[in-house]
Write a protein that holds these residues in place. Structure first.
Motif, PDB file in Angstrom:
ATOM      1  N   GLY A  83       6.515  47.824 169.207  1.00 50.02           N
ATOM      2  CA  GLY A  83       6.200  48.892 168.275  1.00 50.02           C
ATOM      3  C   GLY A  83       4.771  49.377 168.403  1.00 50.02           C
ATOM      4  N   THR A  84       3.820  48.459 168.597  1.00 45.54           N
ATOM      5  CA  THR A  84       2.417  48.855 168.758  1.00 45.54           C
ATOM      6  C   THR A  84       2.218  49.630 170.045  1.00 45.54           C
ATOM      7  OG1 THR A  84       1.707  46.909 167.508  1.00 45.54           O
ATOM      8  CG2 THR A  84       0.060  48.004 168.882  1.00 45.54           C
ATOM      9  N   TRP A  85       2.799  49.120 171.122  1.00 45.33           N
ATOM     10  CA  TRP A  85       2.681  49.827 172.408  1.00 45.33           C
ATOM     11  C   TRP A  85       3.272  51.232 172.310  1.00 45.33           C
ATOM     12  CZ3 TRP A  85       6.950  51.328 175.435  1.00 45.33           C
ATOM     13  CH2 TRP A  85       6.612  51.910 176.669  1.00 45.33           C
ATOM     14  N   ALA A  86       4.439  51.362 171.687  1.00 43.57           N
ATOM     15  CA  ALA A  86       5.079  52.674 171.571  1.00 43.57           C
ATOM     16  C   ALA A  86       4.273  53.603 170.669  1.00 43.57           C
ATOM     17  CB  ALA A  86       6.500  52.508 171.029  1.00 43.57           C
ATOM     18  N   ALA A  87       3.720  53.070 169.586  1.00 46.50           N
ATOM     19  CA  ALA A  87       2.921  53.908 168.690  1.00 46.50           C
ATOM     20  C   ALA A  87       1.652  54.399 169.380  1.00 46.50           C
ATOM     21  CB  ALA A  87       2.578  53.125 167.429  1.00 46.50           C
ATOM     22  N   LEU A  88       1.013  53.529 170.160  1.00 49.77           N
ATOM     23  CA  LEU A  88      -0.176  53.949 170.898  1.00 49.77           C
ATOM     24  C   LEU A  88       0.173  55.004 171.939  1.00 49.77           C
ATOM     25  CD1 LEU A  88      -1.858  50.459 171.431  1.00 49.77           C
ATOM     26  CD2 LEU A  88      -2.731  52.316 170.000  1.00 49.77           C
ATOM     27  N   ALA A  89       1.305  54.826 172.605  1.00 52.53           N
ATOM     28  CA  ALA A  89       1.731  55.814 173.593  1.00 52.53           C
ATOM     29  C   ALA A  89       2.086  57.138 172.920  1.00 52.53           C
ATOM     30  CB  ALA A  89       2.932  55.279 174.373  1.00 52.53           C
ATOM     31  N   ALA A  90       2.761  57.062 171.764  1.00 54.36           N
ATOM     32  CA  ALA A  90       3.170  58.285 171.080  1.00 54.36           C
ATOM     33  C   ALA A  90       1.980  59.082 170.581  1.00 54.36           C
ATOM     34  CB  ALA A  90       4.097  57.944 169.915  1.00 54.36           C
ATOM     35  N   SER A  91       0.896  58.367 170.189  1.00 53.61           N
ATOM     36  CA  SER A  91      -0.289  59.073 169.690  1.00 53.61           C
ATOM     37  C   SER A  91      -0.976  59.899 170.770  1.00 53.61           C
ATOM     38  CB  SER A  91      -1.277  58.072 169.101  1.00 53.61           C
ATOM     39  OG  SER A  91      -1.781  57.203 170.123  1.00 53.61           O
ATOM     40  N   ALA A  92      -0.712  59.564 172.033  1.00 56.29           N
ATOM     41  CA  ALA A  92      -1.317  60.303 173.139  1.00 56.29           C
ATOM     42  C   ALA A  92      -0.405  61.400 173.672  1.00 56.29           C
ATOM     43  CB  ALA A  92      -1.677  59.346 174.274  1.00 56.29           C
ATOM     44  N   LEU A  93       0.812  61.505 173.124  1.00 56.83           N
ATOM     45  CA  LEU A  93       1.759  62.506 173.587  1.00 56.83           C
ATOM     46  C   LEU A  93       1.662  63.777 172.750  1.00 56.83           C
ATOM     47  CD1 LEU A  93       4.914  60.243 174.095  1.00 56.83           C
ATOM     48  CD2 LEU A  93       3.319  61.036 175.853  1.00 56.83           C
ATOM     49  N   GLY A  94       2.360  64.802 173.210  1.00 55.26           N
ATOM     50  CA  GLY A  94       2.434  66.034 172.454  1.00 55.26           C
ATOM     51  C   GLY A  94       3.307  65.883 171.219  1.00 55.26           C
ATOM     52  N   ARG A  95       3.326  66.919 170.388  1.00 51.99           N
ATOM     53  CA  ARG A  95       4.055  66.842 169.127  1.00 51.99           C
ATOM     54  C   ARG A  95       5.551  66.677 169.350  1.00 51.99           C
ATOM     55  NH1 ARG A  95       2.645  71.292 164.720  1.00 51.99           N
ATOM     56  NH2 ARG A  95       0.667  70.167 164.990  1.00 51.99           N
ATOM     57  N   ARG A  96       6.124  67.408 170.284  1.00 55.97           N
ATOM     58  CA  ARG A  96       7.566  67.318 170.523  1.00 55.97           C
ATOM     59  C   ARG A  96       7.956  65.961 171.086  1.00 55.97           C
ATOM     60  NH1 ARG A  96       9.327  73.200 173.140  1.00 55.97           N
ATOM     61  NH2 ARG A  96       8.791  74.465 171.282  1.00 55.97           N
ATOM     62  N   ALA A  97       7.177  65.463 172.022  1.00 59.28           N
ATOM     63  CA  ALA A  97       7.471  64.146 172.593  1.00 59.28           C
ATOM     64  C   ALA A  97       7.339  63.058 171.541  1.00 59.28           C
ATOM     65  CB  ALA A  97       6.553  63.874 173.774  1.00 59.28           C
ATOM     66  N   LYS A  98       6.367  63.187 170.658  1.00 60.34           N
ATOM     67  CA  LYS A  98       6.197  62.195 169.600  1.00 60.34           C
ATOM     68  C   LYS A  98       7.376  62.224 168.635  1.00 60.34           C
ATOM     69  CE  LYS A  98       2.896  60.438 166.217  1.00 60.34           C
ATOM     70  NZ  LYS A  98       3.967  60.173 165.230  1.00 60.34           N
ATOM     71  N   ARG A  99       7.862  63.407 168.303  1.00 62.77           N
ATOM     72  CA  ARG A  99       9.024  63.497 167.425  1.00 62.77           C
ATOM     73  C   ARG A  99      10.249  62.860 168.061  1.00 62.77           C
ATOM     74  NH1 ARG A  99       8.726  69.714 165.022  1.00 62.77           N
ATOM     75  NH2 ARG A  99       6.884  69.378 163.660  1.00 62.77           N
ATOM     76  N   LEU A 100      10.402  63.055 169.360  1.00 68.04           N
ATOM     77  CA  LEU A 100      11.526  62.442 170.068  1.00 68.04           C
ATOM     78  C   LEU A 100      11.408  60.927 170.045  1.00 68.04           C
ATOM     79  CD1 LEU A 100      14.058  62.737 171.827  1.00 68.04           C
ATOM     80  CD2 LEU A 100      12.550  62.915 173.826  1.00 68.04           C
ATOM     81  N   LEU A 101      10.200  60.414 170.252  1.00 68.36           N
ATOM     82  CA  LEU A 101       9.990  58.964 170.228  1.00 68.36           C
ATOM     83  C   LEU A 101      10.188  58.408 168.818  1.00 68.36           C
ATOM     84  CD1 LEU A 101       9.305  56.925 172.429  1.00 68.36           C
ATOM     85  CD2 LEU A 101       6.913  57.050 171.720  1.00 68.36           C
ATOM     86  N   ASP A 102       9.760  59.160 167.807  1.00 64.94           N
ATOM     87  CA  ASP A 102       9.992  58.741 166.423  1.00 64.94           C
ATOM     88  C   ASP A 102      11.478  58.612 166.138  1.00 64.94           C
ATOM     89  OD1 ASP A 102       7.292  58.722 165.997  1.00 64.94           O
ATOM     90  OD2 ASP A 102       7.226  60.650 164.955  1.00 64.94           O
ATOM     91  N   ALA A 103      12.246  59.602 166.563  1.00 64.88           N
ATOM     92  CA  ALA A 103      13.691  59.569 166.326  1.00 64.88           C
ATOM     93  C   ALA A 103      14.345  58.415 167.069  1.00 64.88           C
ATOM     94  CB  ALA A 103      14.310  60.905 166.762  1.00 64.88           C
ATOM     95  N   LEU A 104      13.873  58.134 168.282  1.00 59.21           N
ATOM     96  CA  LEU A 104      14.449  57.047 169.069  1.00 59.21           C
ATOM     97  C   LEU A 104      14.231  55.696 168.396  1.00 59.21           C
ATOM     98  CD1 LEU A 104      15.763  56.074 171.732  1.00 59.21           C
ATOM     99  CD2 LEU A 104      13.471  55.966 172.713  1.00 59.21           C
ATOM    100  N   PHE A 105      13.044  55.473 167.870  1.00 60.98           N
ATOM    101  CA  PHE A 105      12.752  54.174 167.253  1.00 60.98           C
ATOM    102  C   PHE A 105      13.352  54.057 165.851  1.00 60.98           C
ATOM    103  CE2 PHE A 105       9.807  53.584 170.686  1.00 60.98           C
ATOM    104  CZ  PHE A 105       9.721  52.210 170.820  1.00 60.98           C
ATOM    105  N   MET A 106      13.602  55.161 165.182  1.00 62.34           N
ATOM    106  CA  MET A 106      14.208  55.108 163.856  1.00 62.34           C
ATOM    107  C   MET A 106      15.728  55.053 163.910  1.00 62.34           C
ATOM    108  SD  MET A 106      11.866  54.802 161.731  1.00 62.34           S
ATOM    109  CE  MET A 106      12.888  54.959 160.270  1.00 62.34           C
ATOM    110  N   LEU A 107      16.310  55.255 165.083  1.00 61.29           N
ATOM    111  CA  LEU A 107      17.765  55.261 165.202  1.00 61.29           C
ATOM    112  C   LEU A 107      18.411  53.952 164.750  1.00 61.29           C
ATOM    113  CD1 LEU A 107      20.246  56.867 166.088  1.00 61.29           C
ATOM    114  CD2 LEU A 107      19.907  56.002 168.408  1.00 61.29           C
ATOM    115  N   PRO A 108      17.887  52.762 165.111  1.00 64.58           N
ATOM    116  CA  PRO A 108      18.548  51.521 164.669  1.00 64.58           C
ATOM    117  C   PRO A 108      18.601  51.336 163.165  1.00 64.58           C
ATOM    118  CG  PRO A 108      17.073  51.079 166.500  1.00 64.58           C
ATOM    119  CD  PRO A 108      16.800  52.472 166.063  1.00 64.58           C
TER     120      PRO A 108
END
Length: 265
Positions: A83-108
């Motif tokens: 989760g920490t690694w993904a959050a750090l990676a998401a903070s460096a991505l664009g808004r759309r990519a971050k939203r996609l990553l948010d949805a992926l991790f919230m799916l479970p």
């Protein structure tokens, strides 16, 4: 409280206790009372005894408690790292990519946990990743379920983090990995501790997915509580449930002390 008048504060407190006591506190108190009882007397348990705790802290129950602790600790460490690694990676991505990553991790957590258990069972029941029948499939399922909470906690902390700290370290010649290790992670330590405690508590109480996956030699304590009450041993199951609550609260208390010290650094 956001109520400024004296009468409003009293009303808010009355409503709070009127909802809290019957919905949250009273059921837990009944479980504690049942763990010391031998029979029911009307609507309440009676017949004080401590024999049920003898069965709850030895034999299969003690093994189940150890299993739950190992599972929760391992799943929490796994979830915190991913989760920490993904959050750090998401903070460096664009808004759309971050939203996609948010949805992926919230799916479970957007689907019932029994569905996650079934998905893990189907996915890891054949080579080359044959985990069915081992402890690792339970740990993996718990890690999948709690990683979303670690990701969200660290993401929220990163959003509140002042970028001036990183910019100051970088302007002094610190490499990116050194900025991460000496600046970012220490500032995130209180949130990391909070996420670890939340992941641990959720893993300790997970039942639905675990029921589909656990092998006979790796039975967590919530399954033990369920099987005891399902067989009619309500008082023994209540004692095991109190042991589960107590052990979880002790670990959370230790984590909160670490978080308090980290917040003063």
């Amino acid at each position: 409280m956001l109520v400024h008048s004296r009468g409003g504060r009293w009303t808010a407190w009355i409503v709070f206790f009127a909802l809290f006591l019957p919905l949250f506190a009273l059921p837990l108190l009944v479980i504690v009372a049942a763990s010391f009882a031998t029979h029911w007397s009307g609507a309440f348990p009676s017949g004080p005894t401590t024999e049920h705790y003898g069965a709850a802290v030895r034999g299969e129950s003690l093994e189940a408690l150890t299993t739950s602790l190992v599972t929760a600790l391992t799943a929490s460490v796994l979830a915190l790292a991913v989760g920490t690694w993904a959050a750090l990676a998401a903070s460096a991505l664009g808004r759309r990519a971050k939203r996609l990553l948010d949805a992926l991790f919230m799916l479970p957590v957007a689907v019932p946990s029994v569905v996650v258990g079934l998905a893990v069972l189907v996915a890891f029941s054949r080579p080359p990743m044959l985990l069915n029948g081992t402890r690792w499939i339970v740990i993996l399922a718990h890690g999948v379920l709690v990683t979303a909470f670690a990701y969200q906690s660290v993401s929220a902390a990163l959003a509140r983090l002042d970028p001036a700290y990183e910019q100051a370290a970088a302007s002094l010649g610190a490499r990116p990995w050194l900025v991460l290790w000496r600046v970012k992670l220490p500032l995130l330590l209180p949130s990391l501790n909070a996420a670890a405690g939340l992941c641990f508590a959720l893993s300790m109480g997970e039942l639905s997915a675990t029921m589909m996956l656990y092998p006979p030699d790796w039975m967590p304590l919530p399954v033990r509580v369920f099987t005891a009450t399902d067989r009619g041993a309500l008082f023994t199951g209540s004692a095991v449930a109190v042991v589960l609550m107590g052990s979880t609260l002790l670990v959370l208390l230790a984590v909160s002390r670490v978080r308090t010290r980290a917040s003063y650094r």
